[in-house]
Write a protein that holds these residues in place. Structure first.
Motif, PDB file in Angstrom:
ATOM      1  N   ARG A  92       2.305   7.060  -7.064  1.00 43.19           N
ATOM      2  CA  ARG A  92       1.249   8.193  -7.263  1.00 43.19           C
ATOM      3  C   ARG A  92       1.944   9.676  -7.347  1.00 43.19           C
ATOM      4  NH1 ARG A  92      -3.735   6.461  -3.401  1.00 43.19           N
ATOM      5  NH2 ARG A  92      -4.089   4.382  -4.402  1.00 43.19           N
ATOM      6  N   ASN A  93       2.839   9.890  -6.755  1.00 42.13           N
ATOM      7  CA  ASN A  93       4.012  11.076  -6.763  1.00 42.13           C
ATOM      8  C   ASN A  93       4.808  10.855  -7.747  1.00 42.13           C
ATOM      9  OD1 ASN A  93       5.149  13.211  -5.991  1.00 42.13           O
ATOM     10  ND2 ASN A  93       5.071  13.061  -3.923  1.00 42.13           N
ATOM     11  N   ASP A 114       4.914  11.368   2.459  1.00 41.50           N
ATOM     12  CA  ASP A 114       3.628  11.078   2.315  1.00 41.50           C
ATOM     13  C   ASP A 114       3.294   9.518   2.434  1.00 41.50           C
ATOM     14  OD1 ASP A 114       3.194  13.607   0.985  1.00 41.50           O
ATOM     15  OD2 ASP A 114       3.572  12.997  -1.066  1.00 41.50           O
ATOM     16  N   VAL A 115       4.321   8.638   2.270  1.00 44.15           N
ATOM     17  CA  VAL A 115       3.983   7.367   2.687  1.00 44.15           C
ATOM     18  C   VAL A 115       4.162   7.097   4.187  1.00 44.15           C
ATOM     19  CG1 VAL A 115       4.874   4.761   2.282  1.00 44.15           C
ATOM     20  CG2 VAL A 115       4.752   6.502   0.328  1.00 44.15           C
ATOM     21  N   THR A 138       1.072   4.177  -2.865  1.00 42.54           N
ATOM     22  CA  THR A 138       1.044   5.746  -2.666  1.00 42.54           C
ATOM     23  C   THR A 138       2.226   6.284  -3.145  1.00 42.54           C
ATOM     24  OG1 THR A 138      -0.322   5.160  -0.485  1.00 42.54           O
ATOM     25  CG2 THR A 138       0.640   7.261  -0.523  1.00 42.54           C
ATOM     26  N   LEU A 184       0.844  -1.153  -0.012  1.00 40.96           N
ATOM     27  CA  LEU A 184       0.098  -0.023   0.027  1.00 40.96           C
ATOM     28  C   LEU A 184       0.979   1.317  -0.039  1.00 40.96           C
ATOM     29  CD1 LEU A 184      -2.755  -0.961   2.585  1.00 40.96           C
ATOM     30  CD2 LEU A 184      -3.038  -0.851   0.178  1.00 40.96           C
ATOM     31  N   GLY A 185       1.935   1.212   0.567  1.00 42.27           N
ATOM     32  CA  GLY A 185       2.795   2.436   0.698  1.00 42.27           C
ATOM     33  C   GLY A 185       3.623   2.553  -0.650  1.00 42.27           C
ATOM     34  N   SER A 197      -1.048  11.290   7.339  1.00 37.09           N
ATOM     35  CA  SER A 197      -1.331  11.498   5.891  1.00 37.09           C
ATOM     36  C   SER A 197      -2.035  10.355   5.484  1.00 37.09           C
ATOM     37  CB  SER A 197       0.095  11.615   5.011  1.00 37.09           C
ATOM     38  OG  SER A 197       0.671  10.306   5.176  1.00 37.09           O
ATOM     39  N   ASP A 198      -2.534  10.406   4.125  1.00 33.69           N
ATOM     40  CA  ASP A 198      -3.580   8.981   3.784  1.00 33.69           C
ATOM     41  C   ASP A 198      -2.736   8.184   3.544  1.00 33.69           C
ATOM     42  OD1 ASP A 198      -5.662  10.863   3.879  1.00 33.69           O
ATOM     43  OD2 ASP A 198      -5.413  11.530   1.750  1.00 33.69           O
ATOM     44  N   GLY A 199      -1.400   8.017   3.010  1.00 37.30           N
ATOM     45  CA  GLY A 199      -0.315   7.203   2.774  1.00 37.30           C
ATOM     46  C   GLY A 199      -0.049   6.466   3.916  1.00 37.30           C
TER      47      GLY A 199
END
Length: 309
Positions: free
Chosen positions: A41-42, A299-300, A38, A34-35, A305-307
């Protein structure tokens, strides 16, 4: 045809994304996957990762990639401009700048890795011990940390290198000594938020001592924030090392250190611009890569954060 055989990737993703993992290993791999999703996506983070992977590859293959020896003078070819024979031109001693920049990537990687290995564990240990122990221990350790934070990093590194003597080894030690205080602050802040958590109280009731609690429970929870900060600090470490090299206190000639190369080429900047510009571009690109990678990791790994969810 068996569905499992026909779609192994699909079943692997389903196994990784299972809402009820059957083992701790499956849960960790699923979280890592999942990380990674995420992170991908960047796009800027992927560019940063590409730059750092390229740096590692170039450093590993430096003898293969460079057609000229990096430290051998050739006065007959001094200050040659960019050409098919010399991609980055030559310096005042006729040495191929491309070869020196490529071999200098090894020094850069060596500096950032060694500083991270030395400074991050020291900061993590001081911060977690300070945050968990509290009282006088916290006061003493944090006042020492404040003393280091009161001085600009480069000025403090200059003071330590002046005391230890010029050289790449002493420069690494000096940069490491000046780099640990921010990590200690982060680790202490994380420790203060979790030291009174229920699982820490449960571990204490089961007979776990302070050393076991700090080492086994608190330090692992502080690692993710520390990794992000270390990655973001890599650019600062590179610039500090280059600054020391520029001032003649870091790597000594004829080592192809980027800061020292800029220093030796600054007197040719108007007419032979490539001598100082090429290592300067290398510093800029690598620093940018570490900053972009650090932003993606934040972010991860940031639990807010969502990540991080």
């Amino acid at each position: 045809m068996n569905t499992t055989t026909a779609h192994p990737v699909k079943h692997l993703k389903k196994w990784l994304l299972s809402p009820s993992p059957a083992s701790r290993r499956q849960a960790r791999l699923g979280r890592a996957y999942l990380g990674w999703i995420t992170f991908t996506r960047n796009r800027l983070a992927l560019i940063g990762l590409g730059i750092i992977l390229t740096l590692i590859l170039v450093a590993a293959l430096a003898p293969v990639l460079t057609p000229w020896p990096p430290n051998t003078p050739d006065l007959g070819s001094r200050l040659q401009p960019v050409s098919p024979a010399h991609w980055f031109g030559t310096d005042e001693l006729g040495r191929d700048i491309f070869s020196r920049v490529v071999h200098g990537s090894r020094l850069t990687l060596c500096v950032v890795v060694l500083v991270a290995i030395i400074a991050a564990p020291v900061g993590l240990l001081i911060g977690t011990v300070s945050g968990y122990a509290g009282k006088m221990t916290d006061t003493v350790l944090m006042r020492i940390t404040d003393i280091f934070l009161a001085f600009p990093k480069l000025i403090l590194a200059l003071a330590f290198v002046s005391a230890l003597g010029p050289g790449i080894e002493n420069a690494i030690i000096a940069i490491a000594i000046t780099s640990w205080p921010p990590y200690a602050r982060i680790a202490r802040a994380e420790t203060l938020t979790i030291r009174n958590a229920d699982f820490i109280s449960a571990a204490r009731l089961q007979g776990a001592g302070p050393v076991r609690i700090v080492w086994g429970h608190i330090m692992p929870l502080c690692t993710s924030s520390l990794v992000v900060r270390v990655t973001l600090d890599m650019a600062g470490i590179i610039l500090t090392a280059a600054g020391l090299g520029f001032l003649g206190l870091g790597a000594q000639p004829p080592l192809p250190e980027w800061g020292a190369m800029i220093s030796s080429g600054r007197k040719f900047l108007l007419d032979q611009w490539w001598v100082a510009t090429m290592p300067g571009i290398a510093i800029f690109v690598v620093s940018l890569g570490f900053n972009l990678l650090g932003d993606g990791l934040r972010d991860v790994l940031d639990p807010k954060s969502d990540g991080g969810k």
